[in-house]
Design an enzyme around this catalytic site. Structure first.
Site, PDB file in Angstrom:
ATOM      1  N   ASP A 140       5.219   7.711  -6.092  1.00 31.68           N
ATOM      2  CA  ASP A 140       6.505   7.144  -5.700  1.00 31.68           C
ATOM      3  C   ASP A 140       7.602   7.917  -6.426  1.00 31.68           C
ATOM      4  O   ASP A 140       7.514   8.118  -7.642  1.00 31.68           O
ATOM      5  CB  ASP A 140       6.589   5.663  -6.096  1.00 31.68           C
ATOM      6  CG  ASP A 140       5.734   4.792  -5.188  1.00 31.68           C
ATOM      7  OD1 ASP A 140       5.171   5.324  -4.209  1.00 31.68           O
ATOM      8  OD2 ASP A 140       5.618   3.583  -5.463  1.00 31.68           O
ATOM      9  N   ASP A 177       1.695  -0.014   7.999  1.00 27.56           N
ATOM     10  CA  ASP A 177       1.415  -1.074   7.027  1.00 27.56           C
ATOM     11  C   ASP A 177       0.962  -2.298   7.804  1.00 27.56           C
ATOM     12  O   ASP A 177       1.705  -2.811   8.650  1.00 27.56           O
ATOM     13  CB  ASP A 177       2.676  -1.428   6.230  1.00 27.56           C
ATOM     14  CG  ASP A 177       3.135  -0.279   5.323  1.00 27.56           C
ATOM     15  OD1 ASP A 177       2.320   0.635   5.078  1.00 27.56           O
ATOM     16  OD2 ASP A 177       4.289  -0.308   4.885  1.00 27.56           O
TER      17      ASP A 177
END
Lengths: 259, 219
Positions: free
Chosen positions: A11, A130
């Protein structure tokens, strides 16, 4: 023989890696380029950077990071997060990313998949999905956007098929149920999607150890496994994971000898 | 001929910069150009490429690059094609039924996709060398390289194949003839061994230009 891929994921916020990395002595554990090089040396097959920079005013920090990584890292890497148009894709690819990953924007504007595939080739377009298991169902998953917050009503397998038909060259499938728990990937979800499409699927969400990865590849039929924490915190090295997978009979690229 | 630069052909190929960076990394100081004059003075020429065959051929044609490239290759000067830059050398591609440059006798065919044989062929696969060649010196047969493609080359003259890879079918993943070499995989994304291939190519080209130079170049 084509090998299954092991992909560490970072990230990145304002050009810096967040959620610390502690597997090895690093001069700067937040420097994406240094980390990427370390993982390349360790035998990572690809890398994924997920840009979580909140403000679009700060995109230039991401651009600098992508260019600097491409200058020094000679394995493929994907950039996701904040890519909303073909122009965004073009910028990332020209800076040196191998692929771009789109998620919410692909659902809001599915034509973006077609346009990206047409202009840059399917191999450059990854659609990230997702999904969350529908309560009480035996094998149904719903697609969520905005990091898993917003339900879409879309069936994950149907959306996967549509994304592949529109030109996605690869699907990055994350289970919101298992993500962050380190108790294994959602094998049912992976298998349902992988068996429904002819493009490669990257398994994501829930890696706690090499046995989970073996399962995602062998039973979930994924082509690649993505993980973050277990690598970043040094729970397992890439080499350990690869040795485990090879011993389980999966085709794996051995860790290259140190140069 | 003096030591011309390594010229990377600029036609908006997606891997243009990655290829240039890899060449820079091995000390080549590549010139990125779409100017036929640069192709003419090149000591080595590199054709990158990803994406669709028709688009590639259209761009090469629009920029007036087809003739300069064909002339360069006809003179058997050092040339490296990568991925689509390899496929473009064959007679034609099944991808959109596209006529290609026709430098090498063979065609580009689609992989048959299925859930257990995914297309694109994406990831690290092995390459077996079928013979020795300066460009693969020091790179063991069976080494892994990074592939990403949905179509693969075939050749009607088996002696053109320098390296071979298996993905449902066996296909020539490296082609070589005279001073031309072409790889289906991406050496610029294949770690140290990929960089070794660029280094070998650049050094090979340098030796060739020295050998053919009437006046020894200053060091």
């Amino acid at each position: 023989m084509l090998t299954r891929r092991i992909i560490p994921c970072f990230d990145v916020d304002n050009g810096r890696v967040v959620k610390g990395v502690s597997f090895v002595e690093l001069r700067d554990a937040g420097d994406p380029v240094e980390l990427a090089r370390a993982y390349e040396q360790q035998g990572a097959d690809e890398l994924v950077f997920l840009d979580i920079t909140a403000s679009s005013d700060n995109r230039s920090t991401t651009y600098d990071m992508v260019a600097a990584t491409a200058d020094q890292v000679f394995i493929p890497f994907t950039v996701g997060g904040g890519i909303r148009s073909a122009l965004d894709m073009k910028v990332m690819l020209e800076l040196g990313a191998e692929k771009v990953s789109i998620n919410t924007s692909a659902i809001q504007t599915p034509e973006l998949i077609n346009e990206g595939a047409y202009r840059f080739g399917s191999q450059a377009v990854v659609v990230a999905i997702d999904a969350r298991r529908v309560r009480g169902s035996k094998g149904q998953w719903e697609v969520f956007t905005h990091g898993g917050r917003n339900p879409t009503g879309l069936d994950a397998v149907e959306w996967a098929k549509e994304a592949a038909t529109r030109g996605a060259g690869e699907l990055l499938v994350t289970s919101m149920d298992t993500d962050g728990h380190q108790s294994g990937y959602d094998i049912g979800l992976l298998r349902a999607i992988s068996d429904a499409v002819t493009v490669p699927v990257i398994a994501s969400g829930g890696a706690g150890g090499p046995e989970h990865m073996t399962k995602a590849l062998a039973e979930g039929h994924a082509s690649a496994v993505l993980a973050a924490s277990i690598f970043h915190f040094g729970t397992y090295s890439i080499r350990e994971v690869k040795e485990h997978l090879a011993a389980a009979g999966l085709p794996i690229r051995p860790v290259p000898a140190a140069s | 001929m003096t030591h011309g630069p390594v010229v990377v052909i600029d036609y908006d190929a997606g891997n243009l910069r990655s290829v240039s960076r890899a060449l820079g990394h091995v000390g080549a100081e590549p010139v990125v150009s779409a100017d036929p004059a640069d192709i003419d003075r090149a000591g080595a020429l590199v054709l990158p490429g990803v994406g669709a065959a028709a688009d590639t051929m259209a761009k090469l044609s629009e920029r007036g690059l087809v003739e300069p490239i064909l002339e360069y290759i006809a003179a058997d000067r050092p040339f490296l094609g990568v991925c689509m830059g390899m496929q473009a050398l064959l007679l034609r591609s099944e991808e959109g039924d596209t006529p290609c440059l026709g430098v090498l006798p063979g065609e580009v065919r689609r992989f048959e996709p299925s859930p257990d044989r995914k297309v694109p062929h994406m990831g690290w696969n092995t390459v077996e060398w079928l013979r020795e060649h300066p460009v693969v010196e020091g790179v063991p047969s069976g080494s892994y390289f990074y592939f990403v493609h949905s179509y693969h080359p075939t050749v009607s003259d088996a002696s053109l194949a320098l390296g071979e890879t298996e993905y449902g079918v066996r296909f020539p993943s490296v082609l070589a003839r005279g001073h031309l070499v072409a790889t289906q995989f991406h050496p610029e994304k294949s770690g140290e061994l990929g960089l070794r291939i660029y280094r070998n190519f650049v050094e090979w080209a340098r030796r060739l230009s020295t050998a053919s130079s009437p006046v020894p170049a200053a060091t």
